[in-house]
Design a protein around this motif. Structure first.
Motif, PDB file in Angstrom:
ATOM      1  N   ARG A 553      -5.920  -7.311  -5.979  1.00 18.38           N
ATOM      2  CA  ARG A 553      -4.899  -7.968  -5.141  1.00 18.38           C
ATOM      3  C   ARG A 553      -3.496  -7.604  -5.613  1.00 18.38           C
ATOM      4  O   ARG A 553      -2.603  -7.318  -4.805  1.00 18.38           O
ATOM      5  N   LYS A 554      -3.312  -7.657  -6.939  1.00 16.96           N
ATOM      6  CA  LYS A 554      -1.993  -7.302  -7.484  1.00 16.96           C
ATOM      7  C   LYS A 554      -1.651  -5.846  -7.150  1.00 16.96           C
ATOM      8  O   LYS A 554      -0.510  -5.520  -6.801  1.00 16.96           O
ATOM      9  N   ALA A 555      -2.660  -4.975  -7.283  1.00 21.23           N
ATOM     10  CA  ALA A 555      -2.414  -3.556  -6.996  1.00 21.23           C
ATOM     11  C   ALA A 555      -2.102  -3.350  -5.518  1.00 21.23           C
ATOM     12  O   ALA A 555      -1.222  -2.561  -5.159  1.00 21.23           O
ATOM     13  N   ALA A 556      -2.806  -4.063  -4.641  1.00 15.32           N
ATOM     14  CA  ALA A 556      -2.558  -3.955  -3.197  1.00 15.32           C
ATOM     15  C   ALA A 556      -1.123  -4.367  -2.876  1.00 15.32           C
ATOM     16  O   ALA A 556      -0.448  -3.742  -2.039  1.00 15.32           O
ATOM     17  N   VAL A 560       1.827  -1.935  -1.189  1.00 14.77           N
ATOM     18  CA  VAL A 560       2.499  -2.277   0.061  1.00 14.77           C
ATOM     19  C   VAL A 560       3.997  -2.508  -0.140  1.00 14.77           C
ATOM     20  O   VAL A 560       4.833  -1.957   0.579  1.00 14.77           O
ATOM     21  N   MET A 561       4.356  -3.341  -1.146  1.00 13.88           N
ATOM     22  CA  MET A 561       5.764  -3.726  -1.320  1.00 13.88           C
ATOM     23  C   MET A 561       6.600  -2.648  -1.992  1.00 13.88           C
ATOM     24  O   MET A 561       7.771  -2.464  -1.664  1.00 13.88           O
ATOM     25  N   GLU A 562       5.992  -1.945  -2.946  1.00 15.73           N
ATOM     26  CA  GLU A 562       6.756  -0.941  -3.693  1.00 15.73           C
ATOM     27  C   GLU A 562       6.518   0.474  -3.176  1.00 15.73           C
ATOM     28  O   GLU A 562       7.001   1.437  -3.740  1.00 15.73           O
ATOM     29  N   ASP A 563       5.680   0.565  -2.109  1.00 18.57           N
ATOM     30  CA  ASP A 563       5.389   1.862  -1.492  1.00 18.57           C
ATOM     31  C   ASP A 563       4.867   2.858  -2.525  1.00 18.57           C
ATOM     32  O   ASP A 563       5.272   4.024  -2.556  1.00 18.57           O
TER      33      ASP A 563
END
Length: 777
Positions: A553-556, A560-563
């Motif tokens: 989840r953290k990696a996802a 997404v947020m940090e591209d």
């Protein structure tokens, strides 16, 4: 004459369930507000109005789409207002008319209509049709009590084909849809031909009614009216070939019973109950109970089975695909397959997979079913305390149902599924019975070929089922039930096994579920090790899977947020993702302690280490035990204390210590209940250390029951205890000599890292566990 008007606008009166032919006079009760208003409008408009029948009688406020297009142009003959506000009106049908325009003025409906002209002349073909129809109606009037002689006399005098056809149509007992069909035939010849067809059907039905009535009368002279009507209905259905209703249902049920391939005794029972059901009125209370019972007999599998996949190599490959390790269980399944292949017949073994939560007991049972190519059924026994859950209810009870075993067999649709009885150690009993006792018959290969369910009342064969049970703690399973099962212990996974499981099974699954790919989330080996050591402490891998899911989840979120195209999980990143470590890896003491010994314990969640602390201070010989200890553990402390008193001189302890020293034995984590005899030598070692001042070696763990003479007795759960010692960072474990046979069960990776000392007496324990006293140095 109205013939001169081709198009008109008149009030519209929708009719529900009735239809008026031209030339007919009928009384109507009008109650709807718009309909009453239409009558008032008609009175002011030469008494004319348009009558159109509704397609659905339930429609209270019909629209244009709710009305048939062809209706009757009529005239009000007389109207009377009743006391309840309803208007009783007498209307006369004049002409067929077509609805060309529909206007809803809010309080009244108005219709634009087109009138169909009446020719009134009869050619040769029409004359022939009228004569044929008159002859048929003459014969019909003699057969039927519903036809009047006055109508027949009027027909003989009528020469106009339109009036002739409509008069017959109005006096036949037809369905509303059939009457509407006749009204919509504008061509009089087509109307006469349709009437001949309808009248012919009516004559045939009257003939059959007479024939049926005669047949029923002969057999029913002394019976009640209800029975007479029922027999009449059956006779009608037989004549018409009607398979609907109960006659058709009985035939369908009998057909299903024939094709269900039931054993002879069950087939006879089903036919007997079907006969009872056939004779029973549909509204009888027991009718639905009998029908439900027959459905259960039909839907249960009696002979249908899947063909076992007896390719041992293929089955081994499937088991390895789904689970890492668990060699004993896999070996047992492959043995079963090999024997089955050689003998082609073998009663299903009763396997009990025992082990802590999260080690894969349930999923392993599912894999066994897949490897055998059998259907899989799971039944949870946790908290079950009603015997009826196993054996079903008697059919006399309201809402009676078969037991969950029979329900499971129905779901399986075969007689040889893999049937998982989950959490068999968590059953209870009360005034409703003892479900564990009910399972005795189920789990006995010598008896379960005639399993008795209270609802079925007939023996059901469970001998082809492969039963597998699971348990966390076999100590809570009643002895007779435990005796019927082959216990296969799944103690938990080593750190090496957890890494393999995480790498090959859990991580790919979580990566896929979180929309990532393997290349997007590479996980380093040291990161995986850190998660296992510092963020989980369990025998299984359930919490490990949760931590891996959290990592995904953290990696996802990062992707997404940090591209980011790739998130490599390193040992450092683990702490950023999961927070500070929750557990300290290596629970061994940092230095040698006086009065503190490390014991090895076994719990429902696997093995664990247990620190036992002893404090000895001046006092009056009081012995205090704390830490929420069970009775057995308290008795172990008393036994250790008595042994030390009897050997005080040999142990260099003052003989009167029990009069001048208060001793407090405490086991930390006081909120957790603890019990069992295997802490005996640990308590004795900690006591002697506190009384002599000799330090206990920090790297030593121990387990074993002690007697008053100092003998060390065997214990259970050695594999789990050894693994917990290894996990805690201990290097030496002391175990009873009689447990030597269990050493082979300890995984090689754990066994190679531990020094295992076998002892028979407490003196041997003290030599290994305690440092030499300062005096002897």
């Amino acid at each position: 004459m109205v013939d001169q008007y081709q198009e008109r606008r008149v009030p519209l009166l929708p009719l529900r369930g009735v239809l008026i032919f031209p030339g007919a006079i009928m009384h109507l009760d009008v109650g709807r507000e718009k309909s009453v208003k239409a009558l008032e409008e008609a009175k002011q408009n030469d008494q004319f109005l348009f009558l159109a029948t509704q397609k659905q009688t339930t429609k209270e406020d019909p629209t244009e789409e709710d009305l048939y297009r062809i209706g009757t142009f009529a005239k009000i003959v007389q109207s009377t207002k009743l006391a309840n506000g309803t208007v009783r009106v007498q209307v006369e049908g004049l002409q067929r008319a077509s609805l060309t325009g529909f206007h809803d003025h809010g309080d009244v409906l108005v219709a634009d209509i087109q009138l169909f002209e009446q020719d009134g002349k009869a050619d040769t073909e029409t004359e022939a049709l009228m004569r044929t129809l008159l002859s048929m109606y003459d014969q019909f009037s003699k057969q039927s009590k519903r036809a009047s002689q006055e109508t027949l006399a009027t027909l003989k005098e009528t020469t106009a084909p339109e009036q002739f056809a409509d008069l017959i149509a109005a006096n036949l007992t037809l369905k509303l849809s059939q009457k509407q069909t006749l009204l919509e035939f504008i061509d009089v010849k087509e109307r006469l031909q349709k009437l001949i067809e309808f009248l012919g059907n009516e004559q045939e039905v009257l003939g059959l009614e007479k024939k049926i009535g005669q047949r029923v009368k002969k057999s029913m002279e002394k019976t009640q009216k209800e029975y007479y009507l029922r027999e009449q209905m059956k006779a009608i259905q037989k004549e018409l070939g009607d398979r609907e209703g109960k006659t058709g249902e009985i035939a369908e049920l009998k057909e299903k019973i024939e094709s269900a391939e039931m054993p002879e005794h069950v087939y006879e029972k089903a036919i007997k109950e079907l006969s009872r059901y056939e004779k029973m009125p549909a509204n009888a209370g027991e009718s639905s109970i009998l029908r439900n019972y027959l459905d259960w007999l039909i839907q249960l599998p009696w002979t249908k089975q899947t063909e076992d996949q007896l390719d041992v190599k293929k089955a081994s490959k499937i088991l390895d695909e789904d689970h890492y390790g668990l060699e004993k269980v896999k070996e047992r399944v492959l043995e079963y397959l090999a024997v089955r292949k050689l003998t082609n017949s073998m009663k299903g073994p009763i396997l009990c997979l025992a082990g802590p939560p999260g080690v894969g007991k349930t999923s392993l049972a599912r894999s066994i079913a897949r490897s055998l190519n059998r259907k899989f059924v799971r039944m949870s026994l946790g908290g079950v305390r009603d015997e009826a859950e196993i054996r079903g209810h008697r059919r006399t009870y309201v809402g009676a149902m078969p037991g969950r075993l029979i329900q499971g067999m129905k779901r399986a649709e075969t007689i040889n599924p893999v049937f998982l009885l989950d959490e068999i150690d968590k059953m209870a009993n009360d005034f409703r019975g003892d479900p564990a006792s009910a399972l005795l018959e189920v789990l006995d290969p010598e008896q379960n070929n005639t399993f008795s369910d209270h609802y079925l009342e007939e023996a059901y064969d469970l001998s082809n089922v492969m039963f597998i049970t699971t348990a966390n703690n076999i100590g809570t399973i009643p002895g007779p039930l435990l005796d019927r099962m082959e216990i296969i212990s799944i103690p938990g996974y080593t750190e090496l096994e957890k890494k393999q499981i995480a790498r090959n099974y859990l991580l790919p699954k979580q990566v896929k579920e979180h929309g990532l790919t393997k290349s997007q989330l590479p996980v380093k080996d040291e990161a995986l090790t850190k998660i296992i050591r510092h963020y989980t402490r369990e025998a299984g891998v359930r919490n490990l899977e949760r931590q891996l899911a959290s990592t995904c989840r953290k990696a996802a979120k990062m992707v997404v947020m940090e591209d980011r195209k790739r998130v490599t999980v390193t040992e450092k990143l683990v702490e950023e993702m999961l927070g500070k470590p929750r557990f300290r890896y290596g629970m061994a003491e940092q230095e040698d302690q006086i009065g503190a010994a490390t014991g090895l314990a076994y719990t429902a969640a696997g093995g664990t280490t247990l620190s036992i602390e002893v404090s000895a201070v001046k006092g009056k010989g009081k012995l205090t035990l704390t830490g929420k200890l069970g009775d057995v553990m308290k008795e172990s402390a008393q036994a250790a204390f008595s042994y030390i008193r009897s050997r005080s001189e040999e142990l260099s302890i003052a003989t009167d210590f029990n009069d001048k020293t208060d001793i407090h034995i405490h086991v930390p984590e006081g909120a957790t209940p603890k019990d069992g005899p295997s802490a005996g030598i640990t308590m004795a070692t900690a006591l002697i250390s506190a009384l002599t001042g000799r330090k206990v070696k920090r790297e030593v763990g121990m387990t074993g029951e002690i007697t008053l003479r100092g003998r060390v007795l065997p214990i259970g759960g050695l594999k789990e205890k050894a693994m917990s010692a290894h996990r805690a960072g201990l290097t030496t474990i002391i175990i009873p000599k009689e447990n030597e046979k269990d050493i082979d069960d300890i995984p090689a990776s754990v066994r190679d890292d531990l020094t295992i000392v076998l002892v028979e007496h407490l003196d041997q324990v003290l030599k290994v566990a305690l440092n030499e006293s300062e005096d002897k140095k």
